[in-house]
Design a protein around this motif. Sequence first.
Motif, PDB file in Angstrom:
ATOM      1  N   MET A 141       0.816  -1.220   0.000  1.00 43.79           N
ATOM      2  CA  MET A 141       0.000   0.000   0.000  1.00 43.79           C
ATOM      3  C   MET A 141       0.850   1.270   0.000  1.00 43.79           C
ATOM      4  O   MET A 141       0.513   2.260  -0.663  1.00 43.79           O
ATOM      5  CB  MET A 141      -0.954  -0.005   1.190  1.00 43.79           C
ATOM      6  CG  MET A 141      -2.044  -1.063   1.094  1.00 43.79           C
ATOM      7  SD  MET A 141      -3.277  -0.706  -0.167  1.00 43.79           S
ATOM      8  CE  MET A 141      -4.323   0.455   0.725  1.00 43.79           C
ATOM      9  N   ALA A 142       1.957   1.267   0.728  1.00 43.85           N
ATOM     10  CA  ALA A 142       2.823   2.446   0.732  1.00 43.85           C
ATOM     11  C   ALA A 142       3.404   2.709  -0.650  1.00 43.85           C
ATOM     12  O   ALA A 142       3.577   3.866  -1.060  1.00 43.85           O
ATOM     13  CB  ALA A 142       3.939   2.283   1.762  1.00 43.85           C
ATOM     14  N   VAL A 143       3.733   1.648  -1.378  1.00 43.25           N
ATOM     15  CA  VAL A 143       4.260   1.811  -2.738  1.00 43.25           C
ATOM     16  C   VAL A 143       3.231   2.479  -3.631  1.00 43.25           C
ATOM     17  O   VAL A 143       3.532   3.430  -4.362  1.00 43.25           O
ATOM     18  CB  VAL A 143       4.668   0.448  -3.323  1.00 43.25           C
ATOM     19  CG1 VAL A 143       5.110   0.603  -4.777  1.00 43.25           C
ATOM     20  CG2 VAL A 143       5.779  -0.178  -2.500  1.00 43.25           C
ATOM     21  N   ILE A 144       1.991   2.006  -3.566  1.00 46.77           N
ATOM     22  CA  ILE A 144       0.939   2.559  -4.421  1.00 46.77           C
ATOM     23  C   ILE A 144       0.668   4.015  -4.083  1.00 46.77           C
ATOM     24  O   ILE A 144       0.595   4.872  -4.971  1.00 46.77           O
ATOM     25  CB  ILE A 144      -0.341   1.719  -4.290  1.00 46.77           C
ATOM     26  CG1 ILE A 144      -0.110   0.318  -4.869  1.00 46.77           C
ATOM     27  CG2 ILE A 144      -1.512   2.403  -4.991  1.00 46.77           C
ATOM     28  CD1 ILE A 144      -1.251  -0.651  -4.644  1.00 46.77           C
ATOM     29  N   PHE A 300       2.963   6.638   5.572  1.00 49.12           N
ATOM     30  CA  PHE A 300       2.745   5.353   6.224  1.00 49.12           C
ATOM     31  C   PHE A 300       3.730   5.197   7.388  1.00 49.12           C
ATOM     32  O   PHE A 300       4.633   6.010   7.580  1.00 49.12           O
ATOM     33  CB  PHE A 300       2.919   4.201   5.221  1.00 49.12           C
ATOM     34  CG  PHE A 300       1.700   3.969   4.368  1.00 49.12           C
ATOM     35  CD1 PHE A 300       0.928   2.830   4.540  1.00 49.12           C
ATOM     36  CD2 PHE A 300       1.321   4.881   3.396  1.00 49.12           C
ATOM     37  CE1 PHE A 300      -0.198   2.601   3.759  1.00 49.12           C
ATOM     38  CE2 PHE A 300       0.200   4.674   2.610  1.00 49.12           C
ATOM     39  CZ  PHE A 300      -0.567   3.523   2.792  1.00 49.12           C
ATOM     40  N   SER A 301       3.568   4.129   8.157  1.00 51.73           N
ATOM     41  CA  SER A 301       4.429   3.877   9.307  1.00 51.73           C
ATOM     42  C   SER A 301       5.821   3.464   8.850  1.00 51.73           C
ATOM     43  O   SER A 301       6.024   3.048   7.705  1.00 51.73           O
ATOM     44  CB  SER A 301       3.829   2.777  10.179  1.00 51.73           C
ATOM     45  OG  SER A 301       3.881   1.520   9.504  1.00 51.73           O
ATOM     46  N   ALA A 308       8.318  -1.777   2.143  1.00 48.56           N
ATOM     47  CA  ALA A 308       7.883  -1.332   0.827  1.00 48.56           C
ATOM     48  C   ALA A 308       8.774  -1.829  -0.306  1.00 48.56           C
ATOM     49  O   ALA A 308       8.305  -1.991  -1.437  1.00 48.56           O
ATOM     50  CB  ALA A 308       7.807   0.195   0.787  1.00 48.56           C
ATOM     51  N   ILE A 309      10.049  -2.081  -0.023  1.00 47.54           N
ATOM     52  CA  ILE A 309      10.925  -2.582  -1.091  1.00 47.54           C
ATOM     53  C   ILE A 309      10.380  -3.894  -1.661  1.00 47.54           C
ATOM     54  O   ILE A 309      10.450  -4.145  -2.874  1.00 47.54           O
ATOM     55  CB  ILE A 309      12.374  -2.765  -0.587  1.00 47.54           C
ATOM     56  CG1 ILE A 309      13.280  -3.188  -1.752  1.00 47.54           C
ATOM     57  CG2 ILE A 309      12.443  -3.767   0.546  1.00 47.54           C
ATOM     58  CD1 ILE A 309      14.750  -3.225  -1.386  1.00 47.54           C
ATOM     59  N   PHE A 310       9.782  -4.717  -0.792  1.00 48.29           N
ATOM     60  CA  PHE A 310       9.214  -5.982  -1.263  1.00 48.29           C
ATOM     61  C   PHE A 310       7.856  -5.778  -1.931  1.00 48.29           C
ATOM     62  O   PHE A 310       7.330  -6.693  -2.568  1.00 48.29           O
ATOM     63  CB  PHE A 310       9.089  -6.963  -0.094  1.00 48.29           C
ATOM     64  CG  PHE A 310      10.400  -7.229   0.592  1.00 48.29           C
ATOM     65  CD1 PHE A 310      11.373  -7.997  -0.031  1.00 48.29           C
ATOM     66  CD2 PHE A 310      10.681  -6.688   1.838  1.00 48.29           C
ATOM     67  CE1 PHE A 310      12.597  -8.230   0.587  1.00 48.29           C
ATOM     68  CE2 PHE A 310      11.894  -6.906   2.466  1.00 48.29           C
ATOM     69  CZ  PHE A 310      12.860  -7.683   1.828  1.00 48.29           C
ATOM     70  N   GLY A 311       7.328  -4.572  -1.776  1.00 44.17           N
ATOM     71  CA  GLY A 311       6.083  -4.239  -2.462  1.00 44.17           C
ATOM     72  C   GLY A 311       6.281  -3.879  -3.918  1.00 44.17           C
ATOM     73  O   GLY A 311       5.315  -3.862  -4.688  1.00 44.17           O
ATOM     74  N   LEU A 312       7.519  -3.596  -4.316  1.00 44.91           N
ATOM     75  CA  LEU A 312       7.772  -3.211  -5.707  1.00 44.91           C
ATOM     76  C   LEU A 312       7.367  -4.301  -6.700  1.00 44.91           C
ATOM     77  O   LEU A 312       6.662  -4.008  -7.676  1.00 44.91           O
ATOM     78  CB  LEU A 312       9.240  -2.817  -5.881  1.00 44.91           C
ATOM     79  CG  LEU A 312       9.653  -1.503  -5.219  1.00 44.91           C
ATOM     80  CD1 LEU A 312      11.171  -1.337  -5.255  1.00 44.91           C
ATOM     81  CD2 LEU A 312       8.976  -0.317  -5.901  1.00 44.91           C
ATOM     82  N   PRO A 313       7.794  -5.561  -6.531  1.00 45.65           N
ATOM     83  CA  PRO A 313       7.333  -6.585  -7.482  1.00 45.65           C
ATOM     84  C   PRO A 313       5.845  -6.866  -7.381  1.00 45.65           C
ATOM     85  O   PRO A 313       5.201  -7.215  -8.382  1.00 45.65           O
ATOM     86  CB  PRO A 313       8.164  -7.819  -7.115  1.00 45.65           C
ATOM     87  CG  PRO A 313       8.606  -7.591  -5.710  1.00 45.65           C
ATOM     88  CD  PRO A 313       8.772  -6.108  -5.576  1.00 45.65           C
ATOM     89  N   VAL A 314       5.259  -6.715  -6.181  1.00 41.00           N
ATOM     90  CA  VAL A 314       3.813  -6.904  -6.034  1.00 41.00           C
ATOM     91  C   VAL A 314       3.068  -5.801  -6.784  1.00 41.00           C
ATOM     92  O   VAL A 314       2.068  -6.050  -7.479  1.00 41.00           O
ATOM     93  CB  VAL A 314       3.407  -6.915  -4.554  1.00 41.00           C
ATOM     94  CG1 VAL A 314       1.902  -7.171  -4.415  1.00 41.00           C
ATOM     95  CG2 VAL A 314       4.193  -7.961  -3.783  1.00 41.00           C
TER      96      VAL A 314
END
Length: 350
Positions: A141-144, A300-301, A308-314
């Motif tokens: 969510m932080a990435v988006i 975000f927290s 968030a780095i792991f949110g990039l591929p998601v």
Amino acid sequence: MGIFAPEQTAPEVSVIVPARNEEVSLGACLESLVSQTGVHFEIIVVDDGSTDKTRHIASSFSGVRVISPGPLPPGWTGKNNALAAGASSARGKWLLFTDADTVHRPGSLARALAEAKANGAVLLSYSPQQEVKGLWEKVVMAVIFSELACTYRPSDVCDPALPAAAANGQYLLVYREAYEAVGGHRSIAGSLLEDVALARAIKRSGKRIFFRYGGDAVCTRMYRNFAQLREGWTKNLALLFPSPGTLALTRLAEFLILVGGVALFFALLMAPRPASAFIVAMVLLAVAGRFARRIAKAHFSWESNLLAIFGLPVFTYLLLRSRLSHNSGTVTWKGRTYRGSNTGVTAGVK
């Protein structure tokens, strides 16, 4: 001042809550709304064909009106049909469209109305504080929201000299005359991004809009599991960014640089090749620093920011999935499937 305007007196604000199977969140939303002070208002819940306890929960709140939007007309999205029905039933000079998964801070309604008037805006919208609890929410969510904050800068949206327009349908306060002048939700009946489409229409009409992060006014938890998150962002992401394919590949490359760079750094140290390791470290710091600054814009927290780095591929996966769904002309949301032109009415804009 009283909470609700008497029936014989027009309220200053009509709060309109579209709700389709929202039994999990609607109670907290209405509790936060009925306790607002400092302005005369009414609350209308539009029960959009719910099959759970949504209508029962809404009816349990004294003074809250519960209506049905009627059958979904051809070419309309369900939410636009519900919002238009709520606006038709409303008596207020201002309309607050807010989602059933929002919780409103004490006194926020009166403050939002004052802020809109102080800024000469006929439309005020807040991006709520996003509550994230599950792992998938924390990861992506932080990435988006950082991408949204960078792509749609509030300073540009609030500048009447610039064409940029944005709004968040979770909290959208609009002056009724301005709303009706652009045709309201009837004029954007097929849009899956009705909030942005309405903001664009009002700004094009020459009226001022005001948009900012509004964690001081409202918070929300959008999704409670990965299936909900995937469906919701599949509906929206390809419409939010002008070049979703390019953005997806860019963020995937950023992830590979960060993760691969760390592995390369330690491999060079063990070689040992300290000079090369130093160069790699400098590149990593530059990329990581830029990533951290971007993520910080999402509010975000620290935990979400670190994950968030792991949110990039998601994010890459969700963005490409959204693009494929819209390209195929089929998008599913809240038990309804939208086909053809419905999925692309606002494609490429927010």
